[in-house]
Every structure is written in C-alpha cells, then in structure tokens.
Design a protein around this motif. Structure first.
Motif, PDB file in Angstrom:
ATOM      1  N   PRO A  23       0.824  -1.208   0.000  1.00 54.88           N
ATOM      2  CA  PRO A  23       0.000   0.000   0.000  1.00 54.88           C
ATOM      3  C   PRO A  23       0.856   1.254   0.000  1.00 54.88           C
ATOM      4  N   VAL A  24       0.334   2.291  -0.615  1.00 58.24           N
ATOM      5  CA  VAL A  24       1.005   3.586  -0.655  1.00 58.24           C
ATOM      6  C   VAL A  24       0.084   4.611  -0.008  1.00 58.24           C
ATOM      7  N   PRO A  25       0.556   5.333   1.003  1.00 62.87           N
ATOM      8  CA  PRO A  25      -0.323   6.300   1.658  1.00 62.87           C
ATOM      9  C   PRO A  25      -0.687   7.456   0.731  1.00 62.87           C
ATOM     10  N   GLY A  26      -1.980   7.689   0.595  1.00 62.26           N
ATOM     11  CA  GLY A  26      -2.453   8.787  -0.222  1.00 62.26           C
ATOM     12  C   GLY A  26      -2.540  10.073   0.586  1.00 62.26           C
ATOM     13  N   PRO A  27      -3.122  11.115   0.025  1.00 59.74           N
ATOM     14  CA  PRO A  27      -3.282  12.373   0.763  1.00 59.74           C
ATOM     15  C   PRO A  27      -4.042  12.136   2.068  1.00 59.74           C
ATOM     16  N   GLY A  28      -3.488  12.655   3.148  1.00 63.90           N
ATOM     17  CA  GLY A  28      -4.151  12.529   4.446  1.00 63.90           C
ATOM     18  C   GLY A  28      -4.017  11.166   5.082  1.00 63.90           C
ATOM     19  N   GLN A  29      -3.117  10.302   4.579  1.00 61.60           N
ATOM     20  CA  GLN A  29      -2.966   8.963   5.121  1.00 61.60           C
ATOM     21  C   GLN A  29      -1.564   8.729   5.679  1.00 61.60           C
ATOM     22  N   VAL A  30      -1.457   7.675   6.512  1.00 57.82           N
ATOM     23  CA  VAL A  30      -0.162   7.231   7.010  1.00 57.82           C
ATOM     24  C   VAL A  30      -0.036   5.735   6.734  1.00 57.82           C
ATOM     25  N   LEU A  31       1.205   5.263   6.639  1.00 58.63           N
ATOM     26  CA  LEU A  31       1.479   3.850   6.422  1.00 58.63           C
ATOM     27  C   LEU A  31       2.004   3.252   7.717  1.00 58.63           C
ATOM     28  N   ILE A  32       1.410   2.130   8.128  1.00 59.35           N
ATOM     29  CA  ILE A  32       1.816   1.449   9.354  1.00 59.35           C
ATOM     30  C   ILE A  32       2.486   0.129   9.001  1.00 59.35           C
ATOM     31  N   GLU A  33       3.689  -0.070   9.505  1.00 66.22           N
ATOM     32  CA  GLU A  33       4.353  -1.378   9.442  1.00 66.22           C
ATOM     33  C   GLU A  33       3.794  -2.197  10.605  1.00 66.22           C
ATOM     34  N   VAL A  34       3.044  -3.227  10.291  1.00 66.50           N
ATOM     35  CA  VAL A  34       2.260  -3.950  11.296  1.00 66.50           C
ATOM     36  C   VAL A  34       3.137  -4.952  12.043  1.00 66.50           C
ATOM     37  N   ALA A  35       3.093  -4.876  13.376  1.00 67.34           N
ATOM     38  CA  ALA A  35       3.785  -5.847  14.223  1.00 67.34           C
ATOM     39  C   ALA A  35       2.822  -6.891  14.779  1.00 67.34           C
ATOM     40  N   HIS A  36       1.584  -6.476  15.069  1.00 69.27           N
ATOM     41  CA  HIS A  36       0.587  -7.371  15.636  1.00 69.27           C
ATOM     42  C   HIS A  36      -0.782  -7.018  15.055  1.00 69.27           C
ATOM     43  N   ALA A  37      -1.572  -8.036  14.763  1.00 75.81           N
ATOM     44  CA  ALA A  37      -2.947  -7.828  14.332  1.00 75.81           C
ATOM     45  C   ALA A  37      -3.872  -8.462  15.356  1.00 75.81           C
ATOM     46  N   ASN A  38      -4.925  -7.734  15.666  1.00 70.40           N
ATOM     47  CA  ASN A  38      -5.918  -8.152  16.645  1.00 70.40           C
ATOM     48  C   ASN A  38      -6.980  -9.014  15.961  1.00 70.40           C
ATOM     49  N   LEU A  39      -7.326 -10.146  16.557  1.00 67.25           N
ATOM     50  CA  LEU A  39      -8.390 -10.991  16.020  1.00 67.25           C
ATOM     51  C   LEU A  39      -9.602 -10.936  16.931  1.00 67.25           C
ATOM     52  N   THR A  40     -10.793 -10.925  16.330  1.00 61.56           N
ATOM     53  CA  THR A  40     -12.032 -10.875  17.100  1.00 61.56           C
ATOM     54  C   THR A  40     -12.985 -11.963  16.621  1.00 61.56           C
ATOM     55  N   PHE A  41     -13.946 -12.296  17.470  1.00 65.82           N
ATOM     56  CA  PHE A  41     -14.954 -13.286  17.109  1.00 65.82           C
ATOM     57  C   PHE A  41     -15.773 -12.809  15.912  1.00 65.82           C
ATOM     58  N   VAL A  42     -16.024 -11.509  15.839  1.00 62.86           N
ATOM     59  CA  VAL A  42     -16.790 -10.973  14.708  1.00 62.86           C
ATOM     60  C   VAL A  42     -16.086 -11.262  13.393  1.00 62.86           C
ATOM     61  N   GLU A  43     -14.750 -11.233  13.403  1.00 64.45           N
ATOM     62  CA  GLU A  43     -14.012 -11.525  12.175  1.00 64.45           C
ATOM     63  C   GLU A  43     -14.194 -12.974  11.726  1.00 64.45           C
ATOM     64  N   THR A  44     -14.350 -13.881  12.687  1.00 66.73           N
ATOM     65  CA  THR A  44     -14.602 -15.275  12.304  1.00 66.73           C
ATOM     66  C   THR A  44     -15.991 -15.401  11.686  1.00 66.73           C
ATOM     67  N   MET A  45     -16.955 -14.627  12.178  1.00 67.30           N
ATOM     68  CA  MET A  45     -18.301 -14.665  11.608  1.00 67.30           C
ATOM     69  C   MET A  45     -18.303 -14.100  10.183  1.00 67.30           C
ATOM     70  N   PHE A  46     -17.544 -13.006   9.985  1.00 68.48           N
ATOM     71  CA  PHE A  46     -17.458 -12.435   8.644  1.00 68.48           C
ATOM     72  C   PHE A  46     -16.835 -13.431   7.680  1.00 68.48           C
ATOM     73  N   ARG A  47     -15.762 -14.086   8.119  1.00 69.85           N
ATOM     74  CA  ARG A  47     -15.108 -15.063   7.242  1.00 69.85           C
ATOM     75  C   ARG A  47     -16.057 -16.197   6.856  1.00 69.85           C
ATOM     76  N   ALA A  48     -16.891 -16.619   7.809  1.00 67.66           N
ATOM     77  CA  ALA A  48     -17.773 -17.757   7.581  1.00 67.66           C
ATOM     78  C   ALA A  48     -18.989 -17.410   6.729  1.00 67.66           C
ATOM     79  N   THR A  49     -19.535 -16.188   6.931  1.00 66.11           N
ATOM     80  CA  THR A  49     -20.855 -15.888   6.360  1.00 66.11           C
ATOM     81  C   THR A  49     -20.950 -14.569   5.605  1.00 66.11           C
ATOM     82  N   GLY A  50     -19.950 -13.688   5.790  1.00 67.49           N
ATOM     83  CA  GLY A  50     -20.065 -12.342   5.238  1.00 67.49           C
ATOM     84  C   GLY A  50     -20.773 -11.384   6.167  1.00 67.49           C
TER      85      GLY A  50
END
Length: 318
Positions: A23-50
């Motif tokens: 990704p390239v940061p556009g106007p008004g954006q910043v770029l984050i080098e990710v060290a950790h990503a947070n997982l949630t139960f809602v994300e498992t529901m999205f993956r399963a069903t949308g």
C-alpha cells in the motif's frame, strides 16, 4: 508484502496466505508497518458468512485492528509521525498484512511503557470493557456475574469491576479456564458447561445485581434468572451463536433493565485512549492467551471458534 486473503466465505481454511501489493499512503494517510494484528470473534463470523459491521466484496484482506510503527506519510501529513508506535482500526479490512495505509486520524499513539502487543490487545477489548462498565453504573458492593470471564473482554471486566468495589463471580467454559481464573484470585468461579452452575452462583451470592453477557443464547437466559429486582443485564457478545432471547416485557416484570451499550465514534476513541492509559499505568492488564504467525491466520480462527482460547488472540508479524 505478505498478507492473508479471503476469496470465498467458509471455514478457516478459506484464509490463504499470499502476496499483496504494497500500500502507498495517499493524501491525508499514514502507512503502518504492522507488528501485531488483533483478532475478534466478529471476524470469524465475517469469514464464515459475510456477516459483520464492515461488509466487503471478495477477495479481501481481512482484519480491523493493528499495532505497529508509522513508516511513511502521504501528502499533507506531518512527517513527525514517522517512527511513532501506534494502534489503529483499519476501517474493516487490510489488517492481516505486513503494511496498511489508514487515515491520519485513525491511529492512536501507544503510551511509553506499554508494550505494543498489550496495546493491540486493548484496542477493541479495552474500550468495550470500559463502555460496559460505564453503562452498568456499577456501585461498590454489588454482585457482578461476568460470562466468558476468561475471554479478552471478560478478563478486563473482572479487573474493572473488582477495582470498582464489586463482588465478582466469574463464569467460564471448561476446567482449564476455571483454573486460570482461580489462579487469578477470584473466589467464586463456575464452569457454565456444568448444568448446576446457576445453583452454585446462587448458593455463593444469593443472586446478582449485574450480568455482563458475552455469550448469549440459553446461557444468557440462565444468567438473567439470577438477577434480582433492580438488576441490569448488559449484552456485548454472542459467543454462543445468538443474542439472548429475552423479551422486554419479561425483563420489565422482573424489574430488570436490559442494555446493549453503544458509543459514538468520538466516544470510542476517548475510551480507547483511556484503556491505553490504564494499561500503561498497570491498572488494566490484557490476557494474551494465543499467538500465531501471520501465515497461520486460519489456525487462529479455528482456535477462536473452538471456544478453547484464553483471553486475546494475536497475529504476530515481527
């Protein structure tokens, strides 16, 4: 960059590692080098069903919460942000990747003294726990039942309710989780997989004044029956697969208030800042129970869905 893609809805195996454009940061954006990503139960529901708060067309890189370091800024953004440790929501997608571009106002600085992984663990769960505590109007001496007490939000609610002077009863599923909670010094811990768990709560407390319901379904109904007149039930999760089926008229007849708290975007940001500050001060300690490398996001989702996880589950990228 390395990323994890969801190209079809379905089981955890639908999460497939693969390359993605940087990704390239556009106007008004910043770029984050990710060290950790947070997982949630809602994300498992999205993956399963949308289903979820951030509907997206496929294919997509999932993930809504990250922590890392700002490495680049787009046009119109203060270059002084480069090098800052931050946590950030992504707007619903893009978090399961090495880098993500977000609006400059999205990230929150991580206070000195707070490890970055703990900050990520507090990003969603910390603000949720603080929001629930505020909505409950908890008073010293009240009896509080926390469901899913070994989970990310539940483990924080225990700390907050105890600090507020409440008597906390913890309910969790399975002996491993019960043992963990007892090791943390809780006097009354019950296994809600055992059919007599409500009797044990009543024997220990006589009833409860507040229920924090993170499970829903039949378990929530059993917890509701433990509330005394004037009690409050706050629902914030559906780990059991469905919200509690509690008609308002039934609650009114019992003198119980049903609450499903929410907050405006500006309030959520303020609550997150407070959670990070409490974490930096050592008054709020997230429980990070599982870590997976980015390429094993599917295994992380499977672990969450198995109900065997403790506290927060993170993807570690560095």
């Amino acid at each position: 960059m390395r990323a994890v893609w969801l190209r079809e809805f379905g089981g955890p195996e639908m999460l497939v590692p693969g390359p993605a454009p940087d990704p390239v940061p556009g106007p008004g954006q910043v770029l984050i080098e990710v060290a950790h990503a947070n997982l949630t139960f809602v994300e498992t529901m999205f993956r399963a069903t949308g289903f979820g708060p951030f509907p997206r067309d496929l294919p997509v890189i999932p993930g809504n919460g990250v922590g890392g370091v700002v490495t680049e800024v787009g046009p119109g953004v203060d270059a002084g942000l480069v090098g800052r440790r931050v946590v950030s929501s992504t707007g619903g997608t893009g978090g399961y990747a090495e880098r993500v571009a977000v609006d400059r106002d999205a990230p929150l600085p991580v206070p000195d003294g707070l490890p970055l992984d703990e900050a990520v663990a507090l990003l969603a769960d910390g603000r949720t726990a603080l929001m629930l505590l505020r909505a409950a109007g908890l008073r010293a001496g009240e009896r509080v039942l926390v469901e899913a007490a070994a989970g990310g939000v539940g483990s924080l609610l225990i700390q907050l309710a105890t600090a507020a002077g409440a008597r906390v009863v913890a309910a969790a599923g399975g002996p491993r989780k019960v043992a963990l909670l007892r090791e943390r010094g809780l006097d009354v811990v019950v296994d809600y997989r055992e059919p007599d768990w409500p009797d044990r709560v009543r024997a220990a407390t006589g009833g409860v004044d507040v229920v924090f319901d993170g499970v829903g379904g039949p378990l929530a109904r059993a917890a509701f029956d433990l509330l005394e007149r004037g009690g409050r039930m706050l629902s914030f999760g559906l780990a059991g697969g469905a919200w509690a089926d509690l008609p308002e008229e039934v609650a009114a007849a019992r003198g119980v208030t049903l609450l499903r708290p929410g907050a405006r975007p500006d309030e959520l940001r303020s609550l997150t800042e407070r959670a990070l500050a409490e974490g930096a001060a050592g008054r709020l300690r997230p429980l990070i129970g599982q870590r997976f490398p980015l390429e094993r996001a599917a295994d992380a989702h499977a672990a969450i869905e198995s109900r065997a996880t403790l506290g927060k589950t993170l993807l570690d990228l560095h």
